[in-house]
Design an enzyme around this catalytic site. Structure first.
Site, PDB file in Angstrom:
ATOM      1  N   HIS A  26     -46.513  25.495 -10.604  1.00 37.91           N
ATOM      2  CA  HIS A  26     -47.180  26.810 -10.639  1.00 37.91           C
ATOM      3  C   HIS A  26     -47.200  27.409  -9.241  1.00 37.91           C
ATOM      4  O   HIS A  26     -47.061  26.705  -8.230  1.00 37.91           O
ATOM      5  CB  HIS A  26     -48.610  26.685 -11.186  1.00 37.91           C
ATOM      6  CG  HIS A  26     -49.569  26.000 -10.239  1.00 37.91           C
ATOM      7  ND1 HIS A  26     -50.329  26.694  -9.321  1.00 37.91           N
ATOM      8  CD2 HIS A  26     -49.872  24.690 -10.059  1.00 37.91           C
ATOM      9  CE1 HIS A  26     -51.071  25.842  -8.631  1.00 37.91           C
ATOM     10  NE2 HIS A  26     -50.817  24.618  -9.057  1.00 37.91           N
ATOM     11  N   CYS A  27     -47.343  28.737  -9.207  1.00 37.91           N
ATOM     12  CA  CYS A  27     -47.521  29.436  -7.938  1.00 37.91           C
ATOM     13  C   CYS A  27     -48.907  30.058  -7.949  1.00 37.91           C
ATOM     14  O   CYS A  27     -49.807  29.551  -8.626  1.00 37.91           O
ATOM     15  CB  CYS A  27     -46.426  30.479  -7.725  1.00 37.91           C
ATOM     16  SG  CYS A  27     -46.354  31.737  -9.025  1.00 37.91           S
ATOM     17  N   VAL A  28     -49.113  31.166  -7.262  1.00 41.13           N
ATOM     18  CA  VAL A  28     -50.444  31.759  -7.156  1.00 41.13           C
ATOM     19  C   VAL A  28     -50.937  32.309  -8.488  1.00 41.13           C
ATOM     20  O   VAL A  28     -52.123  32.234  -8.808  1.00 41.13           O
ATOM     21  CB  VAL A  28     -50.442  32.885  -6.096  1.00 41.13           C
ATOM     22  CG1 VAL A  28     -51.807  33.558  -6.024  1.00 41.13           C
ATOM     23  CG2 VAL A  28     -50.071  32.322  -4.739  1.00 41.13           C
ATOM     24  N   THR A  29     -50.017  32.844  -9.309  1.00 40.02           N
ATOM     25  CA  THR A  29     -50.440  33.503 -10.545  1.00 40.02           C
ATOM     26  C   THR A  29     -49.756  32.984 -11.800  1.00 40.02           C
ATOM     27  O   THR A  29     -50.179  33.310 -12.903  1.00 40.02           O
ATOM     28  CB  THR A  29     -50.167  35.021 -10.468  1.00 40.02           C
ATOM     29  OG1 THR A  29     -48.759  35.230 -10.258  1.00 40.02           O
ATOM     30  CG2 THR A  29     -50.948  35.664  -9.334  1.00 40.02           C
ATOM     31  N   ARG A  30     -48.677  32.194 -11.666  1.00 37.21           N
ATOM     32  CA  ARG A  30     -47.844  31.887 -12.827  1.00 37.21           C
ATOM     33  C   ARG A  30     -47.568  30.401 -13.001  1.00 37.21           C
ATOM     34  O   ARG A  30     -47.450  29.667 -12.023  1.00 37.21           O
ATOM     35  CB  ARG A  30     -46.495  32.598 -12.687  1.00 37.21           C
ATOM     36  CG  ARG A  30     -46.530  34.093 -12.867  1.00 37.21           C
ATOM     37  CD  ARG A  30     -45.322  34.738 -12.200  1.00 37.21           C
ATOM     38  NE  ARG A  30     -45.473  34.772 -10.753  1.00 37.21           N
ATOM     39  CZ  ARG A  30     -44.470  34.960  -9.906  1.00 37.21           C
ATOM     40  NH1 ARG A  30     -43.252  35.098 -10.342  1.00 37.21           N
ATOM     41  NH2 ARG A  30     -44.691  34.995  -8.606  1.00 37.21           N
TER      42      ARG A  30
END
Length: 485
Positions: A26-30
């Protein structure tokens, strides 16, 4: 906020189950999935899940927008439920890259290099904005800077400026670390490479132009071969290519030299060979290419700015969908180093704000749908602060006409900024706080552009929603489906 186990189980089922997942991170939002077969994804079921704000496929990854502050909790729950091993971004990248064509791989590589160093760059941009407030003339007093009137603040501003400029002064060091790591080499050697290219013994690259005119460029004499003794402060291409060469040499040597003497042989040879190549061949050639790119962009924004602003403002959101927007970070850095500011980043802010305005309008267009109303508001706020994925993929692209409205608004605002030669001294938060990095003399024009990027998409979204025949029922149906848990 507690994460419902049932919702996470539905996400896993909708992407084809555990058996369809190579790796997930995952990244910051996804959530970012490397899937075996994307045709097994059931997007209709994903739309029905309360946690999901949108989904899309890009760069060989299937990405599900969850939202900042929630995605990490969903990821932890997903790992527990599925029994999958936690994966790094590199793991997912390696799997997803197998599906990409050469152009997509190149774009993905640039993205992987620049995204890890963005926190340092964004922080530097915000601090430069603070410095602008203290040193910009006409902000607090007519024709005077704050520090001109309050001289006791001068040294404080000087320290702030030093801290802020560090990331840009040593940009090749940050890129060297990230690039060598991405190419499979030792990132510490990447740091040394970056430091080598900005060593204080070298003439500062920012003074190269005047030195050429005056005939004062220092040289090394290597047995009759004259090599310019010039640094590459703020440059992107020289360190990128050098980092690739360094990593390839290191990997080549490690495969052929016994483990017992690798420490004594690999790093010295790799750095020595790369260093000579960087100063003799790579640096001069890529420096020329970088200047060519700079001249093209500057030429467009100087001679036909309205076209440049319209195209970049209107198309930036499309670049985000494909992931190609990351390639323009290198151009921003090149412009900042070469001409002291970038024309592109202020237009990026217009695009982000426009997406937020269109999403906000949908809160009123679909006001009977509580879930969409809430999603529109939260994603709009996120976009206004520079994170556009929830607004774009959760609302605007889903209904199409808000996305088009945002593109139109961003194009017009971008044209206004370009015609008035609005530039940013650095990149920072790509939203409402972005004005801090704009040269203060252009703040008024920047705020006019920002107003246009809010009003035009907001208004057009309402207009298009009224004239979009037959669409409203479909949209209401989709929204109701999202609420039927």
């Amino acid at each position: 906020m507690g994460i419902k186990k049932e919702s996470v189980e539905k996400i896993l089922a909708a992407v084809g189950g555990k058996s369809n997942v190579y790796a997930v991170t995952h990244c910051v939002t996804r959530l970012r999935f490397a899937l075996k077969d994307e045709t097994k994804v059931d997007k209709e079921k994903l739309e029905e899940i309360d946690l999901v704000k949108g989904s899309f496929s890009a760069n060989g990854q299937f990405q599900i927008v969850i939202g900042q502050g929630t995605v990490d909790k969903v990821y932890e729950q997903l790992i527990r439920i599925s029994g999958l091993d936690e994966a790094t971004k590199e793991d997912v990248t390696n799997e997803s890259s197998k599906k990409l064509n050469p152009l997509q791989k190149a774009v993905k590589t640039l993205s992987d290099i620049f995204i890890p160093i963005l926190p340092a760059i964004v922080t530097a941009g915000l601090l430069l904005g603070l410095n602008n407030l203290l040193t910009g003339q006409g902000i607090f007093y007519d024709n005077k800077a704050f520090i001109d009137v309050h001289k006791e603040w001068k040294d404080l501003a000087d320290i702030v400026n030093l801290i802020a400029n560090t990331s840009f002064t040593f940009l090749p060091v940050l890129i060297g670390w990230s690039a060598v790591k991405r190419f499979g080499g030792n990132p510490l050697l990447g740091i040394v490479l970056g430091l080598m290219l900005v060593h204080p013994e070298l003439m500062n690259g920012n003074n190269y132009g005047s030195a050429v005119k005056n005939g004062t460029v220092p040289h090394w004499n290597l047995f009759g071969l004259h090599v310019e003794k010039v640094g590459y402060q703020g440059q992107v291409l020289p360190v990128l290519v050098s980092a690739y060469v360094l990593a390839r040499i290191e990997i080549f040597l490690k495969k052929r030299i016994p483990d017992s003497i690798q420490l004594l042989v690999v790093a010295p040879i790799a750095l020595l060979v790369t260093g000579f190549l960087a100063f003799i061949v790579i640096g001069p050639v890529t420096f020329g290419i970088g200047n060519f790119i700079t001249n093209v962009v500057v030429g467009i924004f100087n001679h036909i700015p309205i076209i440049g602003g319209l195209i970049y403002g209107g198309c930036y959101a499309l670049l985000v969908i494909t992931g190609m927007h990351q390639t323009f970070l290198a151009v921003d850095f090149q412009l900042i180093a070469s001409v002291g500011g970038t024309y592109l980043w202020p237009i990026l802010v217009m695009s982000n704000v426009a997406q937020g305005a269109a999403a906000l309008a949908m809160m009123f267009v679909m006001k009977k749908d509580k879930k969409l109303k809430s999603l529109s508001l939260t994603s709009a706020v996120s976009a206004f602060l520079g994170v556009t994925e929830p607004a774009m993929f959760g609302v605007n692209i889903r209904f199409k006409y808000p996305f088009v409205s945002a593109m139109i608004g961003a194009a017009i605002a971008g044209a206004v900024l370009a015609v008035n030669h609005v530039r940013a001294a650095s990149i920072s938060v790509g939203g409402l706080p972005g004005f801090l990095t704009i040269f203060p003399q252009k703040w008024s024009v920047f705020f006019i552009g920002m107003a246009l990027s809010i009003v035009i998409p907001f208004t057009l979204t309402f207009v298009f929603s009224k004239f979009k025949k037959g669409a409203s029922k479909d949209e209401i149906f989709q929204s109701k489906m999202a609420n039927n848990q």
